[in-house]
Design a protein around this motif. Structure first.
Motif, PDB file in Angstrom:
ATOM      1  N   UNK A 120       0.891  -1.124  -0.109  1.00  0.00           N
ATOM      2  CA  UNK A 120      -0.022   0.108  -0.012  1.00  0.00           C
ATOM      3  C   UNK A 120       0.774   1.105   0.282  1.00  0.00           C
ATOM      4  N   UNK A 121       2.080   1.188   0.765  1.00  0.00           N
ATOM      5  CA  UNK A 121       2.978   2.244   0.735  1.00  0.00           C
ATOM      6  C   UNK A 121       3.486   2.543  -0.726  1.00  0.00           C
ATOM      7  N   UNK A 122       3.569   1.677  -1.449  1.00  0.00           N
ATOM      8  CA  UNK A 122       4.383   1.839  -2.745  1.00  0.00           C
ATOM      9  C   UNK A 122       3.330   2.462  -3.763  1.00  0.00           C
ATOM     10  N   UNK A 123       3.464   3.567  -3.687  1.00  0.00           N
ATOM     11  CA  UNK A 123       2.460   4.317  -4.670  1.00  0.00           C
ATOM     12  C   UNK A 123       3.173   5.055  -6.074  1.00  0.00           C
ATOM     13  N   UNK A 124       4.304   5.420  -6.183  1.00  0.00           N
ATOM     14  CA  UNK A 124       4.880   5.972  -7.248  1.00  0.00           C
ATOM     15  C   UNK A 124       5.573   5.113  -8.013  1.00  0.00           C
ATOM     16  N   UNK A 125       5.727   5.117  -9.310  1.00  0.00           N
ATOM     17  CA  UNK A 125       6.379   4.160 -10.161  1.00  0.00           C
ATOM     18  C   UNK A 125       7.854   3.670  -9.577  1.00  0.00           C
ATOM     19  N   UNK A 126       8.513   4.506  -8.998  1.00  0.00           N
ATOM     20  CA  UNK A 126      10.060   4.109  -8.688  1.00  0.00           C
ATOM     21  C   UNK A 126       9.566   3.387  -7.133  1.00  0.00           C
ATOM     22  N   UNK A 127       8.795   3.719  -6.506  1.00  0.00           N
ATOM     23  CA  UNK A 127       8.509   2.773  -5.079  1.00  0.00           C
ATOM     24  C   UNK A 127       7.927   1.393  -5.433  1.00  0.00           C
ATOM     25  N   UNK A 128       7.260   1.405  -6.584  1.00  0.00           N
ATOM     26  CA  UNK A 128       6.698   0.050  -6.870  1.00  0.00           C
ATOM     27  C   UNK A 128       7.800  -0.746  -7.507  1.00  0.00           C
ATOM     28  N   UNK A 129       8.508  -0.119  -8.075  1.00  0.00           N
ATOM     29  CA  UNK A 129       9.555  -0.878  -8.844  1.00  0.00           C
ATOM     30  C   UNK A 129      10.635  -1.293  -7.670  1.00  0.00           C
ATOM     31  N   UNK A 130      11.038  -0.482  -6.836  1.00  0.00           N
ATOM     32  CA  UNK A 130      11.682  -0.911  -5.588  1.00  0.00           C
ATOM     33  C   UNK A 130      11.301  -2.174  -4.958  1.00  0.00           C
ATOM     34  N   UNK A 131       9.854  -1.947  -4.737  1.00  0.00           N
ATOM     35  CA  UNK A 131       9.333  -2.981  -3.818  1.00  0.00           C
ATOM     36  C   UNK A 131       9.435  -4.250  -4.825  1.00  0.00           C
ATOM     37  N   UNK A 132       9.120  -4.319  -5.895  1.00  0.00           N
ATOM     38  CA  UNK A 132       9.245  -5.350  -6.958  1.00  0.00           C
ATOM     39  C   UNK A 132      10.424  -6.031  -6.621  1.00  0.00           C
TER      40      UNK A 132
END
Length: 889
Positions: A120-132
């Protein structure tokens, strides 16, 4: 079966969608979980506790921690309700506050809650990529350490936050994940709830919840029993209530369940106490004994209401106590809403909502523990008990159905429940390993490739060794392992495991499974560039004589893709139109339909009708962007749009969206080699069109390296990239390299495509041009004529693509000294491009000027000046095209 979109829009070409509804938009830096509370009419705000929490937090430092513990080592004192109520009041005052509740019962449950929080915290493209990237770390300790750092860093950027760690049993289990250093976590407040009365004072402020006062007990009871406050009770009601309350534990849980039972069944307190005393609890003492009697009395009443209610309770008992999908009971039993309503009437469950608007059931942990123990003891449950066997089969069927339907929001909830299943004493060793395989399937849909692969391989190894799994189980596991390998772009391994899956489904005569495997295999062959094998596999579906139409548009979509790349464009258009119509008939307006529409645009693009292609691609883009604008799937939408812009001659738009899409894919570089290779190929073509040959060559070679790693040297998709490299060689004057490249491309293409295919026409044209330049004018010009004939048949005599070959033929005729014919070819090319108002008119006019000057016609100089003027406007004064034309004047 909706299981394909995860594999990438180029590598899988978006066969299906994860969800039919757009993801909710979350305000950046503000994530909030549901905080279920009793109805306002039944909510007991205990005097002074909220004020005490406020006072403690206001006096606190950057991170302030309060632990709510009970005066006795029992649950049900209202700790969780108090924590949620305080957090809700904070949210009312600060709507942008980040609030999350963790299930901190054990390290396993906390890690699952932390995983959902990080998602839920991963909202920006960069955050989603980092989490992935974090999810794909193979080492579990490293993965969780990186996830924790991600959560810490993201929270630190928030203005303020509140974290609830609910039901902490052992502090050591969660201490690593507990905010203590503001330099890591930022500023916020922490609330722990625990039955552990011996938490260290160094943790923070310990707030002890005592039992309810007599007035509080009476207030809670009268609100539930009579729906009014104590002051409105009659003297008789007040006396009866006090008589009851003197006999039961003075805790919210006990009073709530007792009052609900009395209200539901319209008993007097005396009658209730008489019934209660009959509940066997001889092994317990004092409050623990009475609580067991209170809860089991209500449970038994629900069990007696309907035959299937015992099974329903066991289903709940096999799950974790929190966030059980309400859908599970509806799908596994015949009770519909009756069981849930009965449990709610008896205050045994609460309803809630998980992310994605998924309805859930939760139980107080004390209630859940007593229910499970009661069922085991009363029914004498064991692994071999018929009720256990029946319930386990129903639970497994539900999980499999949820997997097959790709209900990802429910799958996230089921992950923790399936983990508990894999550890339950009521499950056999086979069932535990089957649950491990289920977890592997779930991990695939959460795009955790490495974790999914490890779990699936572990389960497969067990069942291949024990021979106890059955064909359908192994087929499902092999199918998902094949999809994991596709996800990781390991196509040969994907082919191996998908083929095993097909063999096993065939052996068990599971037609639906066969169709799934065939579709995946066919598309895997398509991705690998083996179109004929793909088509052959897809046609096997006809032999199954299935009446199931659930996969109809998927099959049509794959068929259209295959026929499009085989050059059978009218057939491809027919299939994609049928796919669109079928989806419309199901009232589906989703990502799948968006891709159908985009693919229709690509068929028109390959037909050479760029205006119509652009219209359909725009429609698909608009629809798709309602669901996703950040993933590599969306990047591929823009790749396709860019390719159409390039054909239309709108190079600025093409470059803008190419760079946008590549930026998205490069964030996920390890998982997007095919997408990046595709994007770089398009960028190389664009640079070639605009005259930047060195940049074009760099991008094309980078794409070639990626495709060789994916598919090998002698592959059709690799060959497509080499066609661009060959064009660049020709324009750089490296004719030997161009000839060798195109001869190799021709050999590869003829293994798959007929000579009527426009790609064969392009190869023959470029090969012929290189041959002419190298002195083999007879063979070279013959190949050019074959290329022209191919393009005229495919695109028409007055098409832009035909004009391109005419420019090559004009050059060839100049080399041969036939300047009159060369001028005619160049003039024809210029006329075509001028009519279309395409930038290629500049290159055609340049060719016309060249041949006229060589013929002694001074109009050639005017042609070049006009071409120069247009080039400066179109490409810019510093472009290579401008530089080249200037040098001729």
């Amino acid at each position: 079966m909706n299981r394909f979109v995860l594999l990438g829009a180029v590598s899988l070409i978006a066969l299906t969608s994860l969800s039919g509804t757009p993801s909710p938009v979350i305000t950046p830096a503000s994530v909030q979980c549901a905080l279920p509370l009793p109805a306002d009419s039944m909510l007991l705000e205990r005097a002074g506790l909220i004020e005490r929490l406020n006072s403690t937090f206001q006096k606190g430092s950057d991170i302030t921690t309060i632990a709510l513990v009970g005066a006795v080592n029992m649950g049900g004192l209202g700790k969780t309700t108090l924590a949620r109520l305080w957090a809700k009041k904070r949210l009312e005052a600060s709507p942008a506050l980040t609030v999350w509740e963790f299930n901190a019962e054990s390290e396993t449950t906390l890690l699952q809650s932390m995983k959902e929080f990080s998602t839920q915290l991963a909202q920006t493209p960069d955050q989603k990529t980092t989490l992935k990237n974090i999810e794909n770390i193979q080492s579990a300790p490293d993965r969780e350490s990186k996830r924790l750092a991600f959560v810490q860093g993201t929270l630190k950027e928030s203005k303020d936050w509140v974290l609830i760690y609910d039901n902490v049993e052992h502090l050591a289990d969660i201490e690593t994940y507990l905010p203590q250093d503001a330099n890591l976590w930022g500023k916020g407040q922490v609330i722990l709830t625990s039955r552990n009365t011996k938490l260290p004072s160094t943790l923070g402020t310990i707030v002890t919840l005592d039992s309810l006062t007599p007035d509080e007990s009476l207030t809670l009871y009268s609100r539930i029993r009579y729906q009014k406050d104590p002051k409105s009770l009659t003297p008789a009601e007040s006396t009866d209530a006090k008589q009851l309350l003197a006999k039961i534990p003075p805790f919210p849980l006990d009073i709530s369940i007792a009052a609900a039972y009395i209200a539901t069944h319209q008993l007097t307190p005396t009658a209730y106490l008489t019934v209660l005393d009959k509940q066997d609890a001889t092994a317990l003492k004092d409050d623990a004994k009475v609580r067991y009697q209170i809860i089991t009395l209500s449970l038994q009443k629900v069990m007696d209401t309907a035959k299937n209610n015992t099974e329903c309770m066991l289903i709940l008992g096999l799950m974790d106590s929190q966030n059980i999908p309400a859908d599970m009971l509806k799908k596994t039993t015949d009770t519909k809403e009756a069981f849930t309503n009965d449990m709610m009437k008896h205050s045994l469950v609460t309803m809630g909502t998980a992310p994605g608007d998924i309805g859930t059931l939760s139980m107080h942990r004390s209630t859940w523990e007593i229910m499970y123990a009661y069922l085991v003891n009363t029914l004498k449950l064991s692994q071999s008990h018929p009720v256990v066997r029946n319930v386990i089969q129903k639970v497994f069927n539900y999980v499999y159905a949820t997997i097959d339907d790709d209900k990802c929001n429910i799958l996230r909830l089921l992950e923790l429940h399936t983990q508990r299943i894999s550890e339950s004493v009521l499950f056999t060793a086979d069932e535990k390993m089957e649950a491990i395989g289920m977890l592997g399937c779930i991990a695939y849909y959460e795009i955790k490739g490495n974790e999914s692969q490890e779990l699936l391989e572990r389960s497969i190894k067990y069942f291949e060794h024990t021979k106890t799994g059955g064909k359908d189980l192994l087929a499902r596991l092999h199918l998902h392992l094949g999809m994991v390998h596709r996800l990781n772009c390991k196509y040969s391994l994907a082919e191996e495991y998908l083929s095993k899956s097909l063999q096993e489904y065939t052996a068990s005569k599971n037609i639906a499974g066969c169709i799934d495997s065939i579709c995946l295999l066919a598309h895997t062959y398509y991705v690998m560039g083996n179109f004929l094998n793909a088509k052959e596999h897809l046609e096997k579906i006809k032999t199954l004589n299935s009446t199931d139409t659930s996969n109809k548009d998927l099959i049509l979509r794959i068929a259209s893709l295959i026929e499009r790349d085989l050059g059978n464009l009218s057939v491809a258009l027919q299939y994609i139109n049928e796919a669109i119509a079928h989806r419309e008939s199901m009232n589906k307006v989703d990502q799948l339909q968006a891709w159908n529409i985009i693919y229709k645009g690509l068929v028109y693009r390959d037909m050479g009708d760029y205006a119509t292609a652009n219209e359909w691609a725009d429609k698909g883009d608009i629809l798709y962007s309602q669901f996703d604008m950040t993933t590599k799937m969306y990047a591929c939408v823009k790749f396709y749009k860019s390719s159409i812009y390039r054909f239309l001659g709108n190079y600025a738009e093409a470059e803008k969206w190419l760079n946008f899409a590549l930026t998205i894919c490069e964030r996920e570089a390890t998982e997007s080699p095919m997408e990046i290779g595709f994007g770089k190929t398009l960028l190389a073509k664009l640079y070639h069109n605009t005259g930047y040959l060195d940049k074009a060559f760099t991008e094309a070679k980078a794409a070639e390296r990626l495709y060789i790693d994916l598919f090998g040297e002698k592959n059709l998709r690799t060959s497509w990239i080499r066609m661009t490299i060959g064009q660049i060689y020709n324009d750089q004057g490296k004719y030997s390299e161009a000839r060798d490249t195109f001869q190799e491309c021709l050999d590869v293409h003829r293994t798959m495509l007929s000579d009527a295919h426009p790609k064969i026409g392009k190869i023959l044209s470029e090969l012929g041009y290189a041959q002419v330049k190298l002195g083999d004018t007879k063979q070279g010009h013959a190949n050019l004529e074959l290329g022209l004939k191919n393009y005229e048949a495919h695109y028409g005599k007055d098409h832009l693509r035909t004009a391109y070959v005419l420019r090559l033929i004009s050059d060839s005729l100049q080399v041969q000294g036939d300047l009159k014919s060369a001028e005619a070819a160049a003039l024809r090319a210029y006329t075509i491009c001028q009519k279309a108002n395409h930038p290629d008119q500049i290159l055609s006019l340049e060719r016309l000027g060249d041949v006229r000057l060589k013929s002694g016609n001074t109009q050639g100089s005017d042609d070049l000046k006009k071409a120069l003027n247009m080039a400066e406007i179109t490409f810019g004064v510093d472009s290579p095209h401008v530089t080249r034309i200037k040098a001729k004047l």
